[in-house]
Design a protein around this motif. Structure first.
Motif, PDB file in Angstrom:
ATOM      1  N   VAL A  37      37.578  31.519  28.174  1.00 31.03           N
ATOM      2  CA  VAL A  37      38.161  32.639  29.208  1.00 31.03           C
ATOM      3  C   VAL A  37      39.286  33.651  28.517  1.00 31.03           C
ATOM      4  CG1 VAL A  37      39.081  33.218  31.715  1.00 31.03           C
ATOM      5  CG2 VAL A  37      38.371  30.779  31.400  1.00 31.03           C
ATOM      6  N   ARG A  38      38.245  35.111  28.920  1.00 30.96           N
ATOM      7  CA  ARG A  38      39.280  35.888  28.025  1.00 30.96           C
ATOM      8  C   ARG A  38      38.898  36.969  29.429  1.00 30.96           C
ATOM      9  NH1 ARG A  38      36.845  38.584  23.437  1.00 30.96           N
ATOM     10  NH2 ARG A  38      39.649  39.291  22.492  1.00 30.96           N
ATOM     11  N   TYR A  39      39.798  37.432  29.655  1.00 33.53           N
ATOM     12  CA  TYR A  39      39.730  38.595  30.649  1.00 33.53           C
ATOM     13  C   TYR A  39      39.823  40.110  30.317  1.00 33.53           C
ATOM     14  CZ  TYR A  39      41.086  34.967  33.921  1.00 33.53           C
ATOM     15  OH  TYR A  39      41.258  33.351  34.653  1.00 33.53           O
ATOM     16  N   GLY A  40      39.847  41.102  31.483  1.00 35.75           N
ATOM     17  CA  GLY A  40      38.791  42.438  30.951  1.00 35.75           C
ATOM     18  C   GLY A  40      38.336  42.865  30.066  1.00 35.75           C
ATOM     19  N   ALA A  42      35.643  43.459  31.392  1.00 37.95           N
ATOM     20  CA  ALA A  42      34.544  44.716  32.084  1.00 37.95           C
ATOM     21  C   ALA A  42      35.003  45.210  32.593  1.00 37.95           C
ATOM     22  CB  ALA A  42      34.061  43.312  33.820  1.00 37.95           C
ATOM     23  N   PRO A  44      36.124  48.908  35.429  1.00 37.04           N
ATOM     24  CA  PRO A  44      35.990  48.813  36.318  1.00 37.04           C
ATOM     25  C   PRO A  44      35.662  49.335  37.869  1.00 37.04           C
ATOM     26  CG  PRO A  44      38.038  50.197  35.621  1.00 37.04           C
ATOM     27  CD  PRO A  44      36.834  49.689  34.539  1.00 37.04           C
ATOM     28  N   ARG A  45      34.676  49.473  39.211  1.00 35.85           N
ATOM     29  CA  ARG A  45      34.050  49.542  39.832  1.00 35.85           C
ATOM     30  C   ARG A  45      34.040  49.936  41.180  1.00 35.85           C
ATOM     31  NH1 ARG A  45      34.871  44.387  39.804  1.00 35.85           N
ATOM     32  NH2 ARG A  45      35.112  42.999  41.401  1.00 35.85           N
TER      33      ARG A  45
ATOM     34  N   ARG B  21      44.433  40.562  37.991  1.00 31.83           N
ATOM     35  CA  ARG B  21      43.224  40.551  38.131  1.00 31.83           C
ATOM     36  C   ARG B  21      42.583  41.984  39.430  1.00 31.83           C
ATOM     37  NH1 ARG B  21      39.712  36.350  37.767  1.00 31.83           N
ATOM     38  NH2 ARG B  21      41.342  34.406  38.650  1.00 31.83           N
ATOM     39  N   ASP B  22      41.281  41.699  39.339  1.00 37.11           N
ATOM     40  CA  ASP B  22      40.782  42.279  39.934  1.00 37.11           C
ATOM     41  C   ASP B  22      41.696  43.255  40.747  1.00 37.11           C
ATOM     42  OD1 ASP B  22      38.049  39.652  40.293  1.00 37.11           O
ATOM     43  OD2 ASP B  22      37.914  41.324  38.592  1.00 37.11           O
ATOM     44  N   VAL B  42      37.917  49.018  41.736  1.00 36.05           N
ATOM     45  CA  VAL B  42      38.667  47.703  41.955  1.00 36.05           C
ATOM     46  C   VAL B  42      38.310  47.462  40.501  1.00 36.05           C
ATOM     47  CG1 VAL B  42      37.946  45.002  41.513  1.00 36.05           C
ATOM     48  CG2 VAL B  42      36.875  45.808  43.347  1.00 36.05           C
ATOM     49  N   PHE B  43      40.017  47.148  39.478  1.00 35.79           N
ATOM     50  CA  PHE B  43      40.655  47.432  37.898  1.00 35.79           C
ATOM     51  C   PHE B  43      40.050  45.956  37.630  1.00 35.79           C
ATOM     52  CE2 PHE B  43      40.722  51.638  37.479  1.00 35.79           C
ATOM     53  CZ  PHE B  43      41.440  51.837  38.716  1.00 35.79           C
ATOM     54  N   PRO B  44      39.309  45.901  36.815  1.00 38.85           N
ATOM     55  CA  PRO B  44      39.347  44.075  36.327  1.00 38.85           C
ATOM     56  C   PRO B  44      40.615  43.727  35.624  1.00 38.85           C
ATOM     57  CG  PRO B  44      37.600  45.419  34.914  1.00 38.85           C
ATOM     58  CD  PRO B  44      38.373  46.122  36.651  1.00 38.85           C
ATOM     59  N   LEU B  45      41.372  44.617  35.775  1.00 38.43           N
ATOM     60  CA  LEU B  45      42.880  43.992  34.936  1.00 38.43           C
ATOM     61  C   LEU B  45      43.899  45.294  34.977  1.00 38.43           C
ATOM     62  CD1 LEU B  45      43.236  42.442  31.281  1.00 38.43           C
ATOM     63  CD2 LEU B  45      42.915  41.295  33.871  1.00 38.43           C
ATOM     64  N   TYR B  82      42.276  48.738  30.238  1.00 36.99           N
ATOM     65  CA  TYR B  82      40.925  49.085  29.597  1.00 36.99           C
ATOM     66  C   TYR B  82      40.411  48.339  28.385  1.00 36.99           C
ATOM     67  CZ  TYR B  82      40.765  52.455  33.415  1.00 36.99           C
ATOM     68  OH  TYR B  82      41.355  53.987  34.489  1.00 36.99           O
ATOM     69  N   ASN B  83      39.166  48.169  28.454  1.00 33.28           N
ATOM     70  CA  ASN B  83      38.967  47.178  27.360  1.00 33.28           C
ATOM     71  C   ASN B  83      38.665  48.372  26.123  1.00 33.28           C
ATOM     72  OD1 ASN B  83      37.458  46.299  25.344  1.00 33.28           O
ATOM     73  ND2 ASN B  83      35.501  45.059  26.765  1.00 33.28           N
ATOM     74  N   HIS B  86      35.969  49.708  24.925  1.00 36.81           N
ATOM     75  CA  HIS B  86      35.196  50.922  25.396  1.00 36.81           C
ATOM     76  C   HIS B  86      36.285  52.195  25.522  1.00 36.81           C
ATOM     77  CE1 HIS B  86      33.619  47.307  28.226  1.00 36.81           C
ATOM     78  NE2 HIS B  86      33.007  47.046  27.412  1.00 36.81           N
ATOM     79  N   PRO B 131      44.661  34.828  27.501  1.00 38.35           N
ATOM     80  CA  PRO B 131      43.371  34.746  27.579  1.00 38.35           C
ATOM     81  C   PRO B 131      42.424  36.250  27.859  1.00 38.35           C
ATOM     82  CG  PRO B 131      44.110  33.920  29.987  1.00 38.35           C
ATOM     83  CD  PRO B 131      45.727  34.246  28.516  1.00 38.35           C
ATOM     84  N   VAL B 132      43.107  37.300  27.434  1.00 40.06           N
ATOM     85  CA  VAL B 132      43.357  38.605  27.188  1.00 40.06           C
ATOM     86  C   VAL B 132      43.033  39.171  26.415  1.00 40.06           C
ATOM     87  CG1 VAL B 132      43.877  40.932  28.567  1.00 40.06           C
ATOM     88  CG2 VAL B 132      45.413  38.795  29.064  1.00 40.06           C
ATOM     89  N   ILE B 133      41.539  40.384  26.607  1.00 42.83           N
ATOM     90  CA  ILE B 133      41.483  40.786  24.920  1.00 42.83           C
ATOM     91  C   ILE B 133      42.287  42.333  24.861  1.00 42.83           C
ATOM     92  CG2 ILE B 133      38.432  40.079  25.586  1.00 42.83           C
ATOM     93  CD1 ILE B 133      38.433  43.138  26.843  1.00 42.83           C
ATOM     94  N   PRO B 134      42.241  42.362  23.714  1.00 45.84           N
ATOM     95  CA  PRO B 134      42.793  44.564  23.176  1.00 45.84           C
ATOM     96  C   PRO B 134      42.323  45.033  23.943  1.00 45.84           C
ATOM     97  CG  PRO B 134      42.075  42.724  20.756  1.00 45.84           C
ATOM     98  CD  PRO B 134      41.283  42.018  21.930  1.00 45.84           C
TER      99      PRO B 134
END
Lengths: 58, 188
Positions: A37-40, A42, A44-45, B21-22, B42-45, B82-83, B86, B131-134
């Motif tokens: 599982v890796r978050y972040g 996606a 924002p929507r 999250r979210d 909605v902010f994923p993180l 943010y990712n 991206h 479990p968080v990407i850079p």
């Protein structure tokens, strides 16, 4: 009563051993990779919600 | 560049440095001709930025009988994460129809970002097992959310909390960013 010469218990001297039970190996090895599982990932929507106020009036 | 240490203990209250999250931000609410429209982002993180002492006092005052609600917070400050991939391409807000300036990954520009030498951004990279990407925190995009909403959200959407030194570093950089003074270019 411990043995006078060695100081060890009679059970030990008698060769009593303890065995650690081992888990039974599965018959078929499961090699399915667990998805990490890796978050972040996606972006924002935006969610826009609308409600008709007149429809909710008594 | 340091890997950011984190804590996994959730705790009952909102804490500075919590990564959630979210997280929903109410962009606007409007009513026209009897139709109510609510727009949410909605902010994923997102990371909680409000000072922890304020969050602790709010929590204690809400849960114990006090003479006043003097320490209650109206809202909690957060900033989106943010990712990083991206952000490099300037595409992190494309789903919102917002185009951002790319931050080239390589060279001095990318290094400045990852070394947290750009005041606007805070780059975070986590050790294996987190479990968080850079990710990149954008201080310019800070927003607020209701305290109780976040506390409910934390029950199911808590990821981790960044550890003390890293948290203090981020909080200080955020405070400095808000306090910056932009001097005009042409000064007599």
């Amino acid at each position: 009563m411990p043995d006078e010469a060695s100081g060890m218990s009679p059970e030990y001297l008698a060769g009593a051993t303890q065995t650690t039970p081992t888990a039974a190996k599965p018959a078929i090895e499961d090699t399915t990779p667990v998805e990490e599982v890796r978050y972040g990932l996606a972006k924002p929507r935006r969610i826009v919600t609308r409600a008709n106020l007149a429809a909710n009036k008594d | 560049m340091q890997l950011t240490k984190t804590r996994r203990h959730r705790g009952p209250r909102i804490c500075q440095g919590d990564i959630l999250r979210d997280v929903e931000f109410i962009e606007y609410v409007s009513e026209r001709l009897g139709v109510l429209e609510v727009s949410r982002i909605v902010f994923p993180l997102a990371m909680v930025l409000t000072q922890d002492c304020d969050l602790e006092q709010d929590y204690n005052f809400r849960r114990t009988r006090k003479a006043t609600q003097d320490k209650w917070l109206i809202s909690v400050l957060l900033a989106p994460m943010y990712n990083a991939e991206h952000v490099y391409r300037g595409e992190h807000l494309s789903e919102l129809g917002i185009s951002m300036e790319p931050v080239p990954r390589g060279g001095n520009t990318g290094n400045f970002l990852r070394n947290n030498e750009r005041p606007r951004y805070h780059y975070l990279e986590f050790p294996p097992g987190v479990p968080v990407i850079p990710s990149v925190v954008d201080f310019k995009h800070y927003f607020s959310a209701n305290v109780e909403y976040l506390r409910q959200l934390k029950r199911t959407k808590f990821v981790c909390r960044i550890s003390e030194l890293f948290r203090e570093d981020l909080a200080l950089r955020f405070a400095n960013y808000l306090a910056r003074i932009g001097l005009p270019e042409d000064t007599p």
